[in-house]
Design an enzyme around this catalytic site. Structure first.
Site, mmCIF file in Angstrom:
data_model
loop_
_atom_site.group_PDB
_atom_site.id
_atom_site.type_symbol
_atom_site.label_atom_id
_atom_site.label_comp_id
_atom_site.label_asym_id
_atom_site.label_seq_id
_atom_site.Cartn_x
_atom_site.Cartn_y
_atom_site.Cartn_z
ATOM 1 C CE LYS A 54 37.461 39.204 31.078
ATOM 2 N NZ LYS A 54 38.318 40.338 30.695
HETATM 3 C C1 LIG Z 1 39.998 40.025 30.627
HETATM 4 C C2 LIG Z 1 40.889 38.961 30.120
HETATM 5 C C3 LIG Z 1 42.142 38.695 30.695
HETATM 6 C C4 LIG Z 1 42.772 39.579 31.742
HETATM 7 O O1 LIG Z 1 41.990 39.859 32.808
HETATM 8 P P1 LIG Z 1 42.251 41.213 33.685
HETATM 9 O O2 LIG Z 1 41.486 40.908 34.927
HETATM 10 O O3 LIG Z 1 41.678 42.345 32.910
HETATM 11 O O4 LIG Z 1 43.699 41.308 33.904
HETATM 12 C C5 LIG Z 1 42.862 37.618 30.225
HETATM 13 N N1 LIG Z 1 42.412 36.845 29.234
HETATM 14 C C6 LIG Z 1 41.220 37.078 28.634
HETATM 15 C C7 LIG Z 1 40.762 36.171 27.547
HETATM 16 C C8 LIG Z 1 40.433 38.156 29.046
HETATM 17 O O5 LIG Z 1 39.284 38.408 28.423
#
Ligand SMILES: *Cc1c(COP(=O)(O)O)cnc(C)c1O
Length: 395
Positions: free
Chosen positions: A186
């Site tokens: 991210k």
């Molecule tokens: C990455 C993501 C999540 C989940 O995040 P994690 O930290 O990987 O559990 C939820 N919603 C969206 C849109 C994402 O891109």
């Protein structure tokens, strides 16, 4: 994006701070931690940055969604409206809360369509989770207006839009709670991590307790804490929080690099008449993690995706053909297959997910490509990329 592209001495220093004390737990150990509170500090700086009263850090974006649903009292049998274009985690969080995901169309923002949302509301609908996909805004003002009109709880999945704003207000702060992810890929990463933000003190206290077995975190003696509610463990570790803290302090730099690259590429691609761009309600607030554009039809989109990959233009995603981000290929959901026996199986208001028909979303996604914007690109790399892209996309 991702934030790990600019890991440096700052992240290492924060991690070493933690290792020097040996206190990996975010609570307690006051005597030996030398005043180092990485998770707590991250939360304070996060809330300040987002312009909200409270932030709570947790183990993942998925955990953040689960915490938000629990804190808002959404669960058994409640219908929760979600878009078909998201990471599957949004849907999983709803299912494991014991609630029913109800899909609604997306629009040219590639996010939940407020008009379609209104058409799927029933007397069982409790909440709506719009997802600000690929770094930019859903029509969140209109979505919030629908929620207000129908008395629905608005929870924003801003996991992919950390740092993005709409008219100067941070995404994730429009609803009752906003959720972020700091997972390994991210915008800001701490390996595994997530957060919720809210202005509502009661919701914050519930979230904070729920994420740590109901501990109310009053006073420093863990043994003497109260437990008003049952919870679970969605805690973050100090090591992860330390990395995230250093990354959060680089957010402005990250956004600036992404916006510069994206703007250069998008401006150049305007000379390709066959492509149109995703509608972005507020360009200035786009976190610019992706450049999303549409080709005239599905076969052209598939052909151009292959050509871009073959010519070395990497990081282009054709979501319609992948099985993580778009409902069409979520066969596990359609079959309701899980390791667990799902509460959903007992609910008579569960839709038949094999039969969901979202023609507008299909038509859009079949034509859409998103290119990831990297922090590590040099100016020359961007110029080379533009030349290759124009060559492929010009007709
Ligand atoms: C990455 C993501 C999540 C989940 O995040 P994690 O930290 O990987 O559990 C939820 N919603 C969206 C849109 C994402 O891109």
């Amino acid at each position: 994006m991702p934030g790990f592209e600019i890991f440096g001495a700052e992240e290492r220093k924060e991690v070493m701070d933690v290792l020097e004390t040996g206190v990996l737990f975010r609570y307690g150990f006051d005597g030996v931690r030398k005043g180092r509170w990485k998770a707590k500090t991250f939360e304070i700086e996060l809330a300040e940055r987002m312009g909200v009263a409270y932030g709570h850090l947790c183990a993942s974006g998925t955990a953040a969604l689960s915490i938000a649903l629990a804190a808002c009292g959404v669960g058994a049998g409640d219908e929760v409206v979600v878009p078909p274009f998201t990471f599957v985690a949004t849907v999983e969080a709803v299912i494991y809360a014991g609630a029913v995901p109800v899909f609604s169309e997306i629009d040219d923002t590639l996010c939940l369509d407020p008009k379609s949302l209104e058409s799927v509301i029933t007397d069982r609908t409790r909440a709506v989770i719009p997802v600000h996909m690929c770094g930019a805004q859903a029509r969140i003002g209109e979505i919030k207006a629908v929620c207000d009109r129908h008395g629905l709880i608005l929870i924003e999945d801003a996991c992919q839009a950390f740092g993005a704003t709409l008219d100067g207000k941070a995404l994730g702060t429009f609803g009752r709670m906003g959720c972020f992810s700091f997972d390994a890929v991210k915008t800001v990463t701490c390996g595994e991590g997530g957060a919720i933000v809210t202005d509502d003190q009661a919701l914050y206290l519930k979230a904070d307790a729920f994420a740590d077995h109901g501990h109310d975190h009053q006073g420093s003696d863990r043994g003497a804490e109260g437990h008003e509610i049952l919870g679970t463990n969605h805690r973050i570790c100090e090591l992860n929080a330390a990395v995230g803290l250093a990354q959060l302090r680089k957010l402005d730099k990250i956004l600036e690099i992404q916006r510069t690259h994206k703007n250069t590429i998008k401006t150049a691609l305007k000379q390709c008449p066959s492509i149109t761009f995703r509608h972005i309600p507020d360009d200035a607030g786009d976190s610019a993690t992706f450049l999303s554009f549409m080709l005239p039809d599905e076969s052209t989109a598939r052909e151009k995706t292959a050509k871009l990959a073959a010519s070395g233009v990497d990081g282009c995603f054709y979501w319609y053909g992948n099985n993580w981000h778009y409902l069409r290929q979520w066969d596990h959901l359609k079959q309701l297959s899980s390791a667990a026996r799902l509460p959903l199986e007992l609910l008579e208001n569960r839709p038949d997910y094999r039969k969901i028909h979202l023609p507008k979303s299909d038509a859009l996604m079949a034509r859409t490509l998103s290119m990831q914007i990297k922090l590590s690109w040099s100016e020359q790399a961007v110029e080379r990329r533009i030349r290759s892209m124009i060559d492929i996309l010009k007709d």
